[in-house]
Scaffold this motif. Structure first.
Motif, PDB file in Angstrom:
ATOM      1  N   ALA A 255       0.828  -1.209   0.000  1.00  0.00           N
ATOM      2  CA  ALA A 255       0.000   0.000   0.000  1.00  0.00           C
ATOM      3  C   ALA A 255       0.861   1.257   0.000  1.00  0.00           C
ATOM      4  CB  ALA A 255      -0.924  -0.015   1.213  1.00  0.00           C
ATOM      5  N   THR A 256       1.958   1.224   0.752  1.00  0.00           N
ATOM      6  CA  THR A 256       2.854   2.389   0.800  1.00  0.00           C
ATOM      7  C   THR A 256       3.387   2.736  -0.579  1.00  0.00           C
ATOM      8  OG1 THR A 256       3.540   1.938   3.084  1.00  0.00           O
ATOM      9  CG2 THR A 256       5.047   3.254   1.729  1.00  0.00           C
ATOM     10  N   LEU A 257       3.740   1.725  -1.348  1.00  0.00           N
ATOM     11  CA  LEU A 257       4.293   1.945  -2.686  1.00  0.00           C
ATOM     12  C   LEU A 257       3.225   2.056  -3.758  1.00  0.00           C
ATOM     13  CD1 LEU A 257       7.343  -0.505  -2.553  1.00  0.00           C
ATOM     14  CD2 LEU A 257       7.327   1.966  -2.179  1.00  0.00           C
ATOM     15  N   GLY A 258       1.987   1.694  -3.424  1.00  0.00           N
ATOM     16  CA  GLY A 258       0.908   1.791  -4.396  1.00  0.00           C
ATOM     17  C   GLY A 258       1.074   0.864  -5.584  1.00  0.00           C
ATOM     18  N   ILE A 259       1.613  -0.333  -5.356  1.00  0.00           N
ATOM     19  CA  ILE A 259       1.905  -1.241  -6.460  1.00  0.00           C
ATOM     20  C   ILE A 259       0.769  -2.247  -6.653  1.00  0.00           C
ATOM     21  CG2 ILE A 259       4.377  -1.001  -6.140  1.00  0.00           C
ATOM     22  CD1 ILE A 259       4.416  -3.704  -4.780  1.00  0.00           C
ATOM     23  N   THR A 260       0.727  -2.811  -7.846  1.00  0.00           N
ATOM     24  CA  THR A 260      -0.241  -3.854  -8.172  1.00  0.00           C
ATOM     25  C   THR A 260       0.485  -5.183  -8.270  1.00  0.00           C
ATOM     26  OG1 THR A 260      -1.619  -2.292  -9.412  1.00  0.00           O
ATOM     27  CG2 THR A 260      -1.953  -4.646  -9.844  1.00  0.00           C
ATOM     28  N   ARG A 395      11.268  -5.567  -9.949  1.00  0.00           N
ATOM     29  CA  ARG A 395      10.168  -5.650 -10.921  1.00  0.00           C
ATOM     30  C   ARG A 395       8.824  -5.484 -10.234  1.00  0.00           C
ATOM     31  NH1 ARG A 395      10.781  -4.288 -15.827  1.00  0.00           N
ATOM     32  NH2 ARG A 395      12.097  -2.934 -14.599  1.00  0.00           N
ATOM     33  N   LEU A 396       8.697  -6.100  -9.082  1.00  0.00           N
ATOM     34  CA  LEU A 396       7.444  -6.050  -8.338  1.00  0.00           C
ATOM     35  C   LEU A 396       7.116  -4.627  -7.896  1.00  0.00           C
ATOM     36  CD1 LEU A 396       5.613  -8.460  -7.716  1.00  0.00           C
ATOM     37  CD2 LEU A 396       6.653  -8.582  -5.446  1.00  0.00           C
ATOM     38  N   THR A 397       8.136  -3.898  -7.488  1.00  0.00           N
ATOM     39  CA  THR A 397       7.937  -2.542  -6.970  1.00  0.00           C
ATOM     40  C   THR A 397       8.031  -1.473  -8.050  1.00  0.00           C
ATOM     41  OG1 THR A 397      10.298  -2.344  -6.423  1.00  0.00           O
ATOM     42  CG2 THR A 397       8.827  -3.192  -4.704  1.00  0.00           C
ATOM     43  N   GLY A 398       8.423  -1.864  -9.257  1.00  0.00           N
ATOM     44  CA  GLY A 398       8.541  -0.893 -10.337  1.00  0.00           C
ATOM     45  C   GLY A 398       9.770  -0.026 -10.240  1.00  0.00           C
ATOM     46  N   ALA A 399      10.794  -0.482  -9.509  1.00  0.00           N
ATOM     47  CA  ALA A 399      12.017   0.302  -9.351  1.00  0.00           C
ATOM     48  C   ALA A 399      12.756   0.408 -10.684  1.00  0.00           C
ATOM     49  CB  ALA A 399      12.923  -0.341  -8.312  1.00  0.00           C
ATOM     50  N   ALA A 400      13.314   1.570 -10.952  1.00  0.00           N
ATOM     51  CA  ALA A 400      14.055   1.767 -12.192  1.00  0.00           C
ATOM     52  C   ALA A 400      15.435   1.135 -12.136  1.00  0.00           C
ATOM     53  CB  ALA A 400      14.182   3.268 -12.488  1.00  0.00           C
ATOM     54  N   ASN A 401      15.933   0.889 -10.922  1.00  0.00           N
ATOM     55  CA  ASN A 401      17.278   0.354 -10.752  1.00  0.00           C
ATOM     56  C   ASN A 401      17.230  -0.740  -9.691  1.00  0.00           C
ATOM     57  OD1 ASN A 401      20.103   0.018  -9.920  1.00  0.00           O
ATOM     58  ND2 ASN A 401      20.494   1.905 -11.063  1.00  0.00           N
TER      59      ASN A 401
END
Length: 417
Positions: A255-260, A395-401
């Motif tokens: 929820a903090t990161l707003g990820i799906t 990948r799960l969190t959408g991090a660019a690096n």
């Protein structure tokens, strides 16, 4: 154990006097009242105060009455507090940890990781990683696997002489392990099904957003397989277990990161390497990053899946222990699993007959004598895979690096902190 209530538990103690402890996350000084926001491992607690307040990142212990306030975090706050300062910071943090958005650049975050990762958004990926490991273990435990721990100092390189870290081992050469591959294969002869969670080391010359010199590998190996498809089925269960563990154990971080979170299909779509090459219009021995992205977009569009298996990689691009495809000369019973545009997992069926290894290695079998000894005593058809934890989390969190999902990353340039 410790007579302390966590922030997430406060609502259960409305009307009671309790003790909380943590770090001063933020101070809000108003004309008639002041608020102290205390951060612990479970979240934030609002404390109604008066008088002088300790500075941000002071470690405090607060005893107070739990009072209902819909405007406070969690709907309750502490009133009539008794506050004790346990430690005061000698330095200010490199950026404001109370701001919802992190504006600091990645090098600043990495240079100051011990304090920077206190920020809820920067800490969240590691809560997700921890839940993922728990899910991996639980899924494989449920499938009859045994967890093992293997050496990280080895006498020879696992897959090749390239990209290894050499060390002086009591006056003779040794290496940091690139993989537990040889050991986990040998243990199939003991336990049939094994897994390991541990560090691996690659002297990685590429300075990219997806490569590290040390990362955490989630390895598995299983015996009595028909072919690589049995391995892929187990991998699917591991990925599903990891995803569900994140959903249930790291809900606050998600929820903090707003990820799906992805939905793991009952059967992950699969295409052969030659088909992938034909679809993308390229003809190389491996998939390029651009091809991986294209194929992942295709899988999402055509199959509604964030995951895609690519099977049948050329033998020329696979390690010597890979089992060839008996129906397609030059191709292997090996696979990759793509996840949201990136290769996440490499795996496949291995050779299992002693004579096959001798035929493949020929005159170069000498350095592998210890490895081959397991096969000389009979091994079943087997296979396995390895998941890069940091890649999965990024990948799960959408991090660019990938470094954003790596505790104290080690790469071409970074050896501290």
């Amino acid at each position: 154990m410790i007579s302390r209530v966590l922030s997430a538990e406060l609502a259960e103690h409305a009307g009671q006097r309790v003790k909380v402890a943590g770090w001063v996350h933020r101070r809000r000084l108003l004309k008639s009242v002041s608020f102290l926001i205390v951060r612990d491992r479970a979240g934030l607690t609002q404390v109604v105060c008066s008088g002088e307040l300790p500075v941000e990142e002071s470690v405090v212990e607060v005893t107070g009455s739990v009072t209902v306030n819909p405007q406070a975090p969690g709907g309750v706050e502490l009133t009539a507090p008794e506050l004790t300062v346990l430690a005061e910071p000698a330095k200010a943090p490199p950026f404001d940890l109370y701001r919802p958005t992190v504006l600091a650049a990645l090098p600043t975050i990495l240079d100051h990781a011990p304090v920077a990762l206190r920020h809820p958004a920067l800490r969240a990926p590691f809560e997700i990683a921890a839940a993922s490991v728990a899910g991996f273990r639980s899924a494989l435990d449920g499938l009859g696997f045994t967890e093992i721990q293997t050496p990280k100092i080895v006498a020879s390189a696992t897959e090749s002489g390239a990209n290894v870290f050499g060390i002086d081992y009591f006056g003779r050469p040794a290496y940091l392990a690139q993989s537990p591959q040889f050991f986990k294969q040998a243990m199939v002869g003991v336990f049939e099904r094994v897994y390991e969670v541990g560090p691996v080391f690659r002297a990685e010359p590429h300075d990219t957003a997806r490569h590290l010199a040390q990362y955490t590998s989630l390895d598995a190996e299983l015996g009595f397989v028909r072919d690589h498809r049995d391995v892929m089925a187990v991998l699917r269960e591991a990925i599903a277990g990891m995803t569900e563990a994140v959903r249930h154990r790291a809900a606050t971080a998600v929820a903090t990161l707003g990820i799906t979170l992805p939905e793991v299909p009952r059967e992950i779509p699969s295409i052969h390497f030659t088909e992938a090459q034909a679809m993308t219009g390229e003809d190389e021995l491996d998939l390029s990053p651009a091809q991986e992205r294209w194929l992942s977009e295709w899988a999402l569009r055509e199959h509604g899946s964030d995951f895609l298996f690519v099977t049948g990689y050329p033998m020329a691009k696979r390690p010597f222990y890979t089992c060839p495809d008996p129906e397609r000369p030059g191709h292997s019973n090996g696979f990759d699993l793509l996840f949201r545009g990136l290769e996440l997992v490499t795996g496949g069926q291995r050779l299992h007959r002693y004579e096959d290894y001798l035929a493949v290695l020929g005159d170069e079998s000498g350095p592998y004598e210890g490895y081959l000894s397991a096969f000389a005593h009979g091994m079943p058809p087997h296979g396995g895979f390895a998941i890069g934890l940091e890649r999965w989390t990024s990948r799960l969190t959408g991090a660019a690096n990938v470094r954003s999902a790596t505790l104290f990353p080690r790469d071409l340039h970074r050896l501290a902190p």
